[in-house]
Scaffold this active site. Structure first.
Site, PDB file in Angstrom:
ATOM      1  N   LYS A  20      -8.009   4.206   1.767  1.00  0.00           N
ATOM      2  CA  LYS A  20      -7.267   5.465   1.650  1.00  0.00           C
ATOM      3  C   LYS A  20      -7.240   6.066   0.260  1.00  0.00           C
ATOM      4  O   LYS A  20      -7.401   7.284   0.103  1.00  0.00           O
ATOM      5  CB  LYS A  20      -5.822   5.251   2.128  1.00  0.00           C
ATOM      6  CG  LYS A  20      -5.720   4.866   3.580  1.00  0.00           C
ATOM      7  CD  LYS A  20      -4.302   4.499   3.955  1.00  0.00           C
ATOM      8  CE  LYS A  20      -4.297   3.702   5.235  1.00  0.00           C
ATOM      9  NZ  LYS A  20      -4.938   2.364   5.064  1.00  0.00           N
TER      10      LYS A  20
ATOM     11  N   TYR B  16      -9.880  -5.882  12.541  1.00  0.00           N
ATOM     12  CA  TYR B  16      -9.251  -5.416  11.316  1.00  0.00           C
ATOM     13  C   TYR B  16      -9.242  -6.513  10.260  1.00  0.00           C
ATOM     14  O   TYR B  16      -9.012  -7.686  10.551  1.00  0.00           O
ATOM     15  CB  TYR B  16      -7.806  -4.968  11.593  1.00  0.00           C
ATOM     16  CG  TYR B  16      -7.095  -4.469  10.337  1.00  0.00           C
ATOM     17  CD1 TYR B  16      -7.263  -3.166   9.905  1.00  0.00           C
ATOM     18  CD2 TYR B  16      -6.289  -5.327   9.582  1.00  0.00           C
ATOM     19  CE1 TYR B  16      -6.645  -2.712   8.743  1.00  0.00           C
ATOM     20  CE2 TYR B  16      -5.662  -4.880   8.428  1.00  0.00           C
ATOM     21  CZ  TYR B  16      -5.844  -3.569   8.015  1.00  0.00           C
ATOM     22  OH  TYR B  16      -5.239  -3.139   6.873  1.00  0.00           O
TER      23      TYR B  16
ATOM     24  N   LYS C 181     -14.870  30.254 -29.727  1.00  0.00           N
ATOM     25  CA  LYS C 181     -15.362  29.619 -28.496  1.00  0.00           C
ATOM     26  C   LYS C 181     -14.672  30.155 -27.240  1.00  0.00           C
ATOM     27  O   LYS C 181     -13.481  30.415 -27.211  1.00  0.00           O
ATOM     28  CB  LYS C 181     -15.164  28.105 -28.557  1.00  0.00           C
ATOM     29  CG  LYS C 181     -16.005  27.386 -29.586  1.00  0.00           C
ATOM     30  CD  LYS C 181     -17.489  27.429 -29.291  1.00  0.00           C
ATOM     31  CE  LYS C 181     -17.852  26.674 -28.039  1.00  0.00           C
ATOM     32  NZ  LYS C 181     -17.546  25.231 -28.115  1.00  0.00           N
TER      33      LYS C 181
ATOM     34  N   GLU D 211     -17.194  23.190 -15.700  1.00  0.00           N
ATOM     35  CA  GLU D 211     -17.577  21.862 -16.169  1.00  0.00           C
ATOM     36  C   GLU D 211     -16.794  20.775 -15.435  1.00  0.00           C
ATOM     37  O   GLU D 211     -17.336  19.703 -15.114  1.00  0.00           O
ATOM     38  CB  GLU D 211     -17.352  21.764 -17.675  1.00  0.00           C
ATOM     39  CG  GLU D 211     -18.320  22.640 -18.479  1.00  0.00           C
ATOM     40  CD  GLU D 211     -17.961  22.707 -19.960  1.00  0.00           C
ATOM     41  OE1 GLU D 211     -17.103  21.912 -20.398  1.00  0.00           O
ATOM     42  OE2 GLU D 211     -18.531  23.549 -20.670  1.00  0.00           O
TER      43      GLU D 211
ATOM     44  N   SER E 141     -11.276  26.602 -28.168  1.00  0.00           N
ATOM     45  CA  SER E 141     -11.463  25.393 -28.967  1.00  0.00           C
ATOM     46  C   SER E 141     -10.313  25.250 -29.953  1.00  0.00           C
ATOM     47  O   SER E 141      -9.791  26.242 -30.464  1.00  0.00           O
ATOM     48  CB  SER E 141     -12.792  25.481 -29.720  1.00  0.00           C
ATOM     49  OG  SER E 141     -12.849  24.512 -30.751  1.00  0.00           O
TER      50      SER E 141
ATOM     51  N   GLN F  92      -7.439  -1.872   3.836  1.00  0.00           N
ATOM     52  CA  GLN F  92      -6.337  -1.179   3.167  1.00  0.00           C
ATOM     53  C   GLN F  92      -6.850  -0.336   2.009  1.00  0.00           C
ATOM     54  O   GLN F  92      -6.198   0.619   1.584  1.00  0.00           O
ATOM     55  CB  GLN F  92      -5.311  -2.208   2.664  1.00  0.00           C
ATOM     56  CG  GLN F  92      -4.066  -1.590   2.043  1.00  0.00           C
ATOM     57  CD  GLN F  92      -2.988  -2.624   1.819  1.00  0.00           C
ATOM     58  OE1 GLN F  92      -2.395  -3.136   2.765  1.00  0.00           O
ATOM     59  NE2 GLN F  92      -2.736  -2.963   0.568  1.00  0.00           N
TER      60      GLN F  92
ATOM     61  N   ASN G 142     -15.016  28.517 -23.558  1.00  0.00           N
ATOM     62  CA  ASN G 142     -15.639  27.409 -22.834  1.00  0.00           C
ATOM     63  C   ASN G 142     -15.427  27.529 -21.317  1.00  0.00           C
ATOM     64  O   ASN G 142     -14.300  27.736 -20.862  1.00  0.00           O
ATOM     65  CB  ASN G 142     -15.054  26.078 -23.308  1.00  0.00           C
ATOM     66  CG  ASN G 142     -15.281  25.838 -24.796  1.00  0.00           C
ATOM     67  OD1 ASN G 142     -16.320  26.200 -25.336  1.00  0.00           O
ATOM     68  ND2 ASN G 142     -14.305  25.235 -25.457  1.00  0.00           N
TER      69      ASN G 142
ATOM     70  N   SER H  31       0.822  -1.214   0.000  1.00  0.00           N
ATOM     71  CA  SER H  31       0.000   0.000   0.000  1.00  0.00           C
ATOM     72  C   SER H  31       0.853   1.260   0.000  1.00  0.00           C
ATOM     73  O   SER H  31       0.326   2.358   0.139  1.00  0.00           O
ATOM     74  CB  SER H  31      -0.908  -0.001   1.233  1.00  0.00           C
ATOM     75  OG  SER H  31      -0.126  -0.013   2.419  1.00  0.00           O
TER      76      SER H  31
ATOM     77  N   ASN I  76      -2.292  -2.164  13.174  1.00  0.00           N
ATOM     78  CA  ASN I  76      -3.733  -1.913  13.147  1.00  0.00           C
ATOM     79  C   ASN I  76      -4.091  -0.600  13.836  1.00  0.00           C
ATOM     80  O   ASN I  76      -4.831   0.225  13.296  1.00  0.00           O
ATOM     81  CB  ASN I  76      -4.483  -3.073  13.807  1.00  0.00           C
ATOM     82  CG  ASN I  76      -4.350  -4.367  13.029  1.00  0.00           C
ATOM     83  OD1 ASN I  76      -3.794  -4.392  11.940  1.00  0.00           O
ATOM     84  ND2 ASN I  76      -4.866  -5.454  13.591  1.00  0.00           N
TER      85      ASN I  76
ATOM     86  N   THR J 220     -37.721  28.393 -11.531  1.00  0.00           N
ATOM     87  CA  THR J 220     -38.080  27.066 -11.050  1.00  0.00           C
ATOM     88  C   THR J 220     -38.359  26.244 -12.299  1.00  0.00           C
ATOM     89  O   THR J 220     -38.873  26.772 -13.292  1.00  0.00           O
ATOM     90  CB  THR J 220     -39.331  27.074 -10.147  1.00  0.00           C
ATOM     91  OG1 THR J 220     -40.444  27.570 -10.883  1.00  0.00           O
ATOM     92  CG2 THR J 220     -39.109  27.945  -8.913  1.00  0.00           C
ATOM     93  N   HIS J 221     -37.986  24.978 -12.287  1.00  0.00           N
ATOM     94  CA  HIS J 221     -38.099  24.116 -13.472  1.00  0.00           C
ATOM     95  C   HIS J 221     -37.306  24.699 -14.655  1.00  0.00           C
ATOM     96  O   HIS J 221     -37.602  24.411 -15.810  1.00  0.00           O
ATOM     97  CB  HIS J 221     -39.557  23.912 -13.888  1.00  0.00           C
ATOM     98  CG  HIS J 221     -40.447  23.461 -12.776  1.00  0.00           C
ATOM     99  ND1 HIS J 221     -40.543  22.138 -12.380  1.00  0.00           N
ATOM    100  CD2 HIS J 221     -41.255  24.155 -11.927  1.00  0.00           C
ATOM    101  CE1 HIS J 221     -41.381  22.036 -11.364  1.00  0.00           C
ATOM    102  NE2 HIS J 221     -41.822  23.253 -11.056  1.00  0.00           N
TER     103      HIS J 221
END
Length: 463
Positions: free
Chosen positions: A326, A318, A284, A291, A278, A323, A286, A24, A111, A156-157
């Protein structure tokens, strides 16, 4: 040759594949600061309790300081054959100080060692995230006060609903971030118990002072059950749950930034600092930073699901499955920290087109609710009836292709004769937002008041 750190029971070395799947070190090497701090606290306590000599404890502390310097200077050779950060540090310690290094592992196990190290790492990371979220809140609040009067369409919506102010919209995210900070604070409070001294699972027969090591490492207290201490990963799941909710909040704002900055709406603009171009379309601009924040939410939520699946079927205590706790957590919390920084930068960078926003706020008959409220307030008409009357007026406006404030009075009176020309005072978007002055509403005076309160609170938190 078997692993010299634990191989007394074994007569041959592990298969190469076994060594690879078992190691690990590529992940837990990031725990080196926490591992060295916990080892120094453990050695000092052992000496205070007379379990090892003060001389051995001094050598151990000096050797660990040397190792810390080597790692931070990039001069430390992490070896996969030694499996993890704990064995790598202990092996190097033996090279530096000789047999005294072997006394460091008295009355502890990998442990309780890894549980302690990882708790310390998560705690440090939570503290960093909290500071970053406070800075993000400050950026949102400052921008909100600046745009307390800037009108925009409230949706809304994803349809025009009622006019709001940009400042009010931004303060909504300040509230969200405060809840996120609260969740991280709660997670930090619960994790702040020290597993060190629980050993493998049953505790130890050595006369440890676990209160002393807990205090030295900034924990509130030692854990109360050795079985739970070494097998608990709630603190990882809680931190990732808080991170996932926070990432969802960031993703919602990121999505709004994508919409706002699209030429289809043209409500706001990001500078070159937070946009890209782009390779084929020269025109463009972006919103890639937004995003990517939106996308990284998936890997953060995925890390939570991953650790839940790891833990769901594990008996006490344990298991090697743990392991896998993480890598996903470190990646996710690192991604969240990056997202917070990116969102903070974008909030400070973004500039609204106030005129276009105000125009958009008035489209779609956004002040229809103001008309219905006026009918209730001024003519004492029940709201459901006022709602119907307003809908009929909106229908006439739509047929004529007119905005609500341009509908002739006689057209309105044909639907409800009691309407007077006083109604036009509530049909502008400016009057609409000013009228929403109930506690928590969008009125500019509310935004300024709430903004100032937040500034005061956030500045106090910095001191």
């Amino acid at each position: 040759m078997s692993n010299k750190m634990w191989g007394g029971r074994f007569s041959s070395s592990p298969d190469a594949i076994m060594e690879t799947i078992n190691a690990s070190i590529d992940v837990d090497r990031h725990l080196y600061r926490q591992d060295i701090a916990a080892s120094k606290a453990h050695a000092a306590m052992l000496a205070d309790q007379g379990i090892i000599t003060a001389g051995d404890a001094s050598q151990i502390a000096g050797g660990l300081d040397t190792i810390l310097s080597e790692i931070e200077a990039g001069k430390f050779n992490f070896q996969r054959a030694l499996e993890d950060v704990h064995m790598n540090v202990e092996s190097r310690l033996a090279e530096l100080i000789g047999p005294a290094a072997g006394r460091l592992h008295t009355a502890r196990s990998r442990n309780d060692q890894v549980a302690t190290d990882f708790k310390l790492w998560v705690r440090d990371t939570i503290d960093g995230i909290d500071a970053a979220l406070a800075d993000f809140q400050m950026a949102l609040t400052e921008k909100a006060i600046e745009h307390a009067d800037t009108v925009m369409p409230g949706l809304t919506h994803l349809q025009t609903a009622q006019p709001v102010t940009f400042g009010h919209h931004l303060l909504a995210y300040v509230e969200m971030m405060e809840r996120d900070r609260g969740r991280f604070t709660d997670a930090r409070k619960r994790l702040n118990e020290s597993p060190l001294g629980s050993a493998a699972l049953a505790g130890t027969s050595f006369p440890l002072d676990r209160e002393k090591t807990a205090k030295a490492l900034g924990f509130d207290r030692p854990t109360g059950n050795s079985l739970d201490a070494v097998s608990d990963r709630d603190f990882v799941m809680e931190a990732l749950a808080a991170a996932t909710i926070c990432a969802v909040h960031l993703s919602r704002l990121a999505e709004e930034i994508v919409i706002w900055t699209s030429p289809l709406t043209g409500l706001m603009r990001l500078s070159d600092k937070f946009t890209t171009g782009s390779s084929i379309m020269p025109q463009k601009r972006n919103p890639d930073a937004a995003e990517l924040v939106r996308a990284k939410t998936g890997r953060i939520a995925g890390a939570l699901q991953s650790i839940v699946m790891v833990m769901k079927g594990l008996p006490l205590a344990y298991q090697k499955d743990m392991q896998e706790d993480k890598e996903g957590a470190m990646d996710a919390l690192g991604a969240l920290s990056l997202c917070i920084a990116a969102m903070t930068g974008m909030v400070r960078d973004i500039e609204p087109d106030a005129a276009r926003m105000k125009k958009a706020a008035g489209e779609g008959y956004a002040t229809a609710t103001d008309l219905a409220d006026w009918l209730v307030r001024e003519l004492n008409i029940p709201f459901r009836q006022a709602h119907h009357i307003t809908g009929s007026i909106v229908a006439e406006a739509s047929k004529a292709g007119l905005p609500l404030h341009r509908v002739p009075l006689e057209t309105m009176q044909a639907i409800e004769p009691k309407i007077t020309d006083e109604v036009f005072k509530v049909l502008s978007v400016d009057r609409s937002v000013q009228s929403r002055d109930s506690y928590g509403g969008t009125a500019p005076k509310n935004v300024r008041l709430q903004g100032k309160r937040w500034l005061k609170r956030l500045e106090k938190g910095r001191s």
